[in-house]
Design an enzyme around this catalytic site. Structure first.
Site, PDB file in Angstrom:
ATOM      1  N   GLU A  85      -8.317   8.349   2.071  1.00 27.60           N
ATOM      2  CA  GLU A  85      -8.853   7.221   2.833  1.00 27.60           C
ATOM      3  C   GLU A  85      -8.502   7.407   4.310  1.00 27.60           C
ATOM      4  O   GLU A  85      -7.375   7.792   4.631  1.00 27.60           O
ATOM      5  CB  GLU A  85      -8.199   5.935   2.305  1.00 27.60           C
ATOM      6  CG  GLU A  85      -8.748   4.646   2.865  1.00 27.60           C
ATOM      7  CD  GLU A  85      -7.920   3.438   2.404  1.00 27.60           C
ATOM      8  OE1 GLU A  85      -6.667   3.564   2.299  1.00 27.60           O
ATOM      9  OE2 GLU A  85      -8.509   2.388   2.148  1.00 27.60           O
TER      10      GLU A  85
ATOM     11  N   HIS B 296      -7.142   6.801   7.859  1.00 28.32           N
ATOM     12  CA  HIS B 296      -6.014   6.028   8.372  1.00 28.32           C
ATOM     13  C   HIS B 296      -5.967   6.095   9.894  1.00 28.32           C
ATOM     14  O   HIS B 296      -4.898   6.173  10.491  1.00 28.32           O
ATOM     15  CB  HIS B 296      -4.698   6.534   7.768  1.00 28.32           C
ATOM     16  CG  HIS B 296      -4.435   6.003   6.392  1.00 28.32           C
ATOM     17  ND1 HIS B 296      -5.101   6.451   5.286  1.00 28.32           N
ATOM     18  CD2 HIS B 296      -3.590   5.018   5.931  1.00 28.32           C
ATOM     19  CE1 HIS B 296      -4.676   5.806   4.208  1.00 28.32           C
ATOM     20  NE2 HIS B 296      -3.765   4.931   4.565  1.00 28.32           N
TER      21      HIS B 296
ATOM     22  N   ASP C 210      -1.763   7.735   1.443  1.00 26.87           N
ATOM     23  CA  ASP C 210      -1.618   6.923   0.222  1.00 26.87           C
ATOM     24  C   ASP C 210      -1.227   7.776  -0.982  1.00 26.87           C
ATOM     25  O   ASP C 210      -0.772   7.232  -1.997  1.00 26.87           O
ATOM     26  CB  ASP C 210      -2.921   6.173  -0.074  1.00 26.87           C
ATOM     27  CG  ASP C 210      -3.202   5.089   0.942  1.00 26.87           C
ATOM     28  OD1 ASP C 210      -2.404   4.917   1.879  1.00 26.87           O
ATOM     29  OD2 ASP C 210      -4.234   4.412   0.817  1.00 26.87           O
TER      30      ASP C 210
ATOM     31  N   HIS D 107      -1.916   2.547  -2.645  1.00 30.18           N
ATOM     32  CA  HIS D 107      -3.210   2.084  -2.120  1.00 30.18           C
ATOM     33  C   HIS D 107      -3.483   0.720  -2.730  1.00 30.18           C
ATOM     34  O   HIS D 107      -3.735   0.605  -3.931  1.00 30.18           O
ATOM     35  CB  HIS D 107      -4.268   3.130  -2.533  1.00 30.18           C
ATOM     36  CG  HIS D 107      -5.681   2.818  -2.165  1.00 30.18           C
ATOM     37  ND1 HIS D 107      -6.129   2.753  -0.865  1.00 30.18           N
ATOM     38  CD2 HIS D 107      -6.781   2.590  -2.948  1.00 30.18           C
ATOM     39  CE1 HIS D 107      -7.434   2.502  -0.865  1.00 30.18           C
ATOM     40  NE2 HIS D 107      -7.853   2.392  -2.112  1.00 30.18           N
TER      41      HIS D 107
ATOM     42  N   GLU E 288      -5.824  -1.335  -3.072  1.00 35.20           N
ATOM     43  CA  GLU E 288      -7.036  -1.580  -3.867  1.00 35.20           C
ATOM     44  C   GLU E 288      -6.918  -1.060  -5.305  1.00 35.20           C
ATOM     45  O   GLU E 288      -7.711  -1.438  -6.163  1.00 35.20           O
ATOM     46  CB  GLU E 288      -8.249  -0.943  -3.175  1.00 35.20           C
ATOM     47  CG  GLU E 288      -8.666  -1.642  -1.891  1.00 35.20           C
ATOM     48  CD  GLU E 288      -7.946  -1.101  -0.660  1.00 35.20           C
ATOM     49  OE1 GLU E 288      -6.843  -0.541  -0.782  1.00 35.20           O
ATOM     50  OE2 GLU E 288      -8.516  -1.232   0.431  1.00 35.20           O
TER      51      GLU E 288
ATOM     52  N   HIS F 148      -2.717  -1.333   7.497  1.00 37.30           N
ATOM     53  CA  HIS F 148      -3.458  -0.100   7.214  1.00 37.30           C
ATOM     54  C   HIS F 148      -3.567   0.776   8.459  1.00 37.30           C
ATOM     55  O   HIS F 148      -4.207   0.415   9.430  1.00 37.30           O
ATOM     56  CB  HIS F 148      -4.854  -0.409   6.692  1.00 37.30           C
ATOM     57  CG  HIS F 148      -5.629   0.831   6.397  1.00 37.30           C
ATOM     58  ND1 HIS F 148      -5.405   1.609   5.292  1.00 37.30           N
ATOM     59  CD2 HIS F 148      -6.593   1.465   7.110  1.00 37.30           C
ATOM     60  CE1 HIS F 148      -6.199   2.655   5.318  1.00 37.30           C
ATOM     61  NE2 HIS F 148      -6.931   2.597   6.408  1.00 37.30           N
TER      62      HIS F 148
ATOM     63  N   GLU G 263       2.653   2.717   7.828  1.00 32.37           N
ATOM     64  CA  GLU G 263       2.253   4.015   7.283  1.00 32.37           C
ATOM     65  C   GLU G 263       2.461   5.146   8.294  1.00 32.37           C
ATOM     66  O   GLU G 263       2.850   6.255   7.929  1.00 32.37           O
ATOM     67  CB  GLU G 263       0.794   3.970   6.825  1.00 32.37           C
ATOM     68  CG  GLU G 263       0.620   3.083   5.595  1.00 32.37           C
ATOM     69  CD  GLU G 263      -0.817   2.961   5.146  1.00 32.37           C
ATOM     70  OE1 GLU G 263      -1.086   3.160   3.960  1.00 32.37           O
ATOM     71  OE2 GLU G 263      -1.683   2.636   5.997  1.00 32.37           O
TER      72      GLU G 263
END
Lengths: 252, 252, 252, 252, 252, 252
Positions: free
Chosen positions: B33, B35, B44, B120, B122, B176, B181
């Protein structure tokens, strides 16, 4: 009040109201889930249905579809857990496919814009997946569809929270069967609430993980995640009004 | 460091370490994903893998399985959305079934206790469904299985948040590609972070609903939901240590 | 070496490299499977990943996606069977759908040409089905997609076989954990091979049928289908070079 | 000849023959697939059905179930490809589930041992998956089931190959519509073969990969992968006898 | 009237009523489907729900679950067809899995006996499949479950038919939106019937086959398959009483 | 007789007969199901296959595909029930998907019009779903497909019923293994009928509901739902002729 419930319309009236995609369709999705000894099993269905009907009644060209009653599996931290008698839940794929098919059928009638009003936190990802797949399938067929997905409690303001929880707010996470839902049910369906059975519990606290199978000792024996004792119909009315007007203001 | 990665073991060593269900198995699950322009696509995956390896190394009788790299569809409010190039996601049913089968295979080897470390947001509901189905299928076959499901950021304390975000914390929801992160990646994989490309953005704010198809204008063009500029490797180390020791303390 | 691993790119670099479908995407697919007492469980992942990276590095406009680690169920005659501890496999439908979704996501980014490099024989039909369904779905949406599917050992020439197996070649079928894979692993990851644990076994012979449940007595207790004793890193290098250059020559 | 076809029995006779799991059940699985201009579309069904009936007739307590006619998608290198008119194939999941359900139904009658005789290479992995799932499901219910899976051509000896292909054998891979199948059909169903339409083709050679969508130019316009011109009924008889007796000798 | 609707109970009351499997659970299943210009879209939901409630109220230890509102696709010969606006139907697998999961959840609470009251002919096979799978899955887990499946109109006697249709009865097949359903709705929900919009149509006649896509010209433009003009609330009462008492007499 | 069976054609002949969608394709679908002690298990396959072949032979540009032998689960009231030995049935989803894929393959060849001839009542809804999904999928791809779905007995006239059942007709529902099917089999396959084993039974009567698991006592021990004793080949010929000519007259 205007007739906004699709199921109560005859098909010709429905056709007139929806042709050329001129109406928006609200689909309430709930759950059959324990909400403590003082309340019925259906707040997650009745509340989004009521909100949907009010939004439709006050808004323009909005209709409400029959709600989906059985939702995704109750989780300990948000609904007490799937092991309580009366908590009657379906799997993720069943909910996703059932909702997808219902939306697809409404698309087939020519509708193009949908508002999913969710009354049960655990449904969120299944509704997200159904909406995403529908939009992409329709797009590949040259049909442009738009789906709004919302949980009604996300429309409650800080100001209202302060009024409803004068002693401090411990988060939506533990509002299952607590002041929020009980207040709304006292307003909408007092006959389904028996405050004499309400149990006073401390707001639930949980470890920072989930475990399967769930551990019943994480939840108060009553099944609620916080105390409903300070619920009142007045608070319920305040919350409902804010949700309804909030949704309307975003849609218009 | 002990050899804790299952994939690096020969099968006889693995058998000795796992026979009679004496080890616990960590399965990291991530996502590919975006970032932001300053970071690679794999935080992630890398972060929960690292945490898993450290937990296993410091704990007793814990092994780490090869991670699941591709996760559930990125959502706008937590990951920027599924429309960014590089964000490479699978459907809910594919993730659920793939994870289920992997866990079932480890059960077949005699393992009985699992720790899913999610990187992650989701993925959560898909992992929940896979874990729930596994536990129930095994139970119907007379096998007692226990699955812990956790997201590493849930182990970060208020005290650490205060240190990491001295100017105020706007919630995990907008972390995010932000300080959280980026700091961890600066600690673990500085070669995958290029702070010169980091874009300063205000913490994202969103309307209280989701919409499908997603609206790219809701997200900053960089793809991050808050600014990574104040990320440092020191903050990353602090966070990692707390997550690792927190998970360990709950498991032991 | 060029940066060819998608997961290590930031999304803007990825976008620049892939826009207008100008890159080809390699997806390695492997398995977590026992390969004898002398070797780790991941050769089927590491080998196609390495080959993919080399093909991408030497070729033009080729990128490598994160590999799929867990593959289809090990069969007795090609992988020793699904009953060995450490052999951790998924069902056909789970692998097919997971791979399909990953490819679909890359198509969504604008990519149009894929090379699936398979490291585990048993994956073949699942990859075939995923590729076929993807190509047909895309075609029905007006998108022309091309998928190459290959197993790396199919690029090894008779000449190389003669060099690698000077005493005679008994067929790829029994090369599981034998000279082929061990040699490559000695070249790529000597730390994951312990030749002192290698077991000398006669090349396996099988009846002309399969049986379910599998019969463990058909396989040597070590789990390899032929002897790895004559494996060397030099042989591994020879094989790898031929596979890499062979794939490149077919793609260019 | 004994009555061995299940479909031709009345249920009471079937019950007597199968009670207490005393019979073994053969299930032929084929395909409807082009086999060149000189032959019908059904050799992959007729050949395993005939072999199954002969095995049952000569063996003890063996019955033959109605065959599954439609098989998995024809692949270029083994069946010419799924794009030929007349090649009528189903997806992997459809074949797997259909075969699984048929086997489960026979298990419900009390049968415990099955022999799947495959006439179409591409079916192999689907049959493997169906058999594996059946055996595991039954096992979890306390029922011990055994499934043999075989492709008839795997029972042909080197000696027979030498007789059937006196000019040299180029491998089963290119026998699609060639001497093997044509000879058998000349023996079994000469009315379905018209050698005057047979086309002489060189044995097919293919690149060491597959591609999707398939490239029709890889296959001779006739659809066969080698020449059927040297097929004779005598060769067919020789092959059939060896397959039948070979299968019998392994089963007894 | 006793409180027989599960959704209106609190979970502790529900638990007391159902523990040790002492109650039987009625699940009404309907459809959202056009029933002519004179009637709402929900008779197939409201009628079995009412019958279920009455059966529960008059019987002993019977509870009614929230109904399933959306049913299987309307067919031309029984419901006018799936192309009418307002007819909002789901696929066979979605209905089957949704119903299966709901029943499974009630089994999890300890319930062992179910009565599915169907209000929409087209649901029949999906309900049959859900019931069959549930019973077999439970059996394999050592749980004995019994499911009754009925359509309410099958409890109407010849004598009642003679009274309701004094001019002759043309079969249940064409009663869609006709005297049967309209009479019941006039009794139960007169506010959802507007006889001034009722259209007089000859009983539908159809060719002895179905066709897909359906041919709208097979159905009267009003959507009913026979005339509702002779419907009366008295007839509705007569029918309902017979269905309710008939179901009760079979269950007791 | 013309060559109308697709499986017996070579692919070039098939291509010539079907190009530009100029032929209609008949697909017979049956079941393997007990039909009493006097008859084989395959009438539901053989009868629609024969009717299909005759319709094709007498009609213009009609071909018959290989039949689907295994059908949906036998139900007590129409087929005696799924618990009889020899009754070998598949689930709804397996049948639906298998039939869908077969039809899709024929569509891929360019065919656009199909006639499904059903020989087993219980298949109806699965065939309906397969046809509906096919037509809608093709439509979304710009392909117009038409599917006729019929059960052969629906083409029998009142006049013929009067001749075949001179003592009165008790409905198709109880004709399972009775005069209808036995007469046709006596005409088509007298070698599969042994009238000396035929059992005289009263026409079955059933309660107005179904129950799962089925109750074997509802069915005569012989498995037929009415007596086959008055079956004759002459009646069979009469019925067949009417079905064949009836189908032809509707198709032309």
């Amino acid at each position: 009040m205007k007739n906004v419930k699709i199921e109560n319309l005859d098909w010709i009236t429905y056709q007139e109201l929806t042709e050329s995609g001129k109406s928006r369709i609200i689909l309430p999705i709930g759950a059959i889930e324990q909400h403590g000894p003082h309340m019925s099993l259906n707040p997650d269905v009745l509340i989004p249905s009521h909100i949907g009907e009010q939004v439709a009644a006050r808004g323009d060209k909005i209709l409400v579809a029959p709600p989906i009653s059985y939702g995704y599996k109750s989780q300990v931290k948000s609904g007490g857990g799937n092991f309580f008698p009366g908590t009657t839940c379906v799997s993720a794929s069943s909910l996703e496919h059932y909702v997808f098919d219902v939306l697809q059928a409404y698309v087939n009638h020519g509708n193009r814009e949908f508002i999913l009003i969710n009354g049960h936190f655990e449904n969120s990802m299944c509704l997200c997946e159904a909406a995403d797949k529908l939009v992409n399938k329709c797009k590949s067929e040259g049909i442009s569809v738009k789906v709004y997905l919302l949980s009604y409690w996300d429309f409650i303001s800080e100001a209202t929270i302060a009024k409803v929880f004068p002693d401090g707010f411990t988060g939506w996470a533990v509002e299952h069967g607590g002041v929020l839902e009980t207040s709304i049910m006292l307003k909408l369906h007092p006959e389904l609430v028996d405050m004499s059975k309400a149990v006073d519990v401390e707001p639930a606290t949980f470890p920072p993980y989930d475990v399967f199978p769930p551990d019943p000792s994480w939840v108060a024996p009553s099944g609620t995640l916080s105390s409903p004792l300070k619920a009142t119909a007045e608070k319920g009315e305040l919350i409902l009004e804010e949700c309804i007007s909030g949704i309307l203001s975003h849609l218009n």
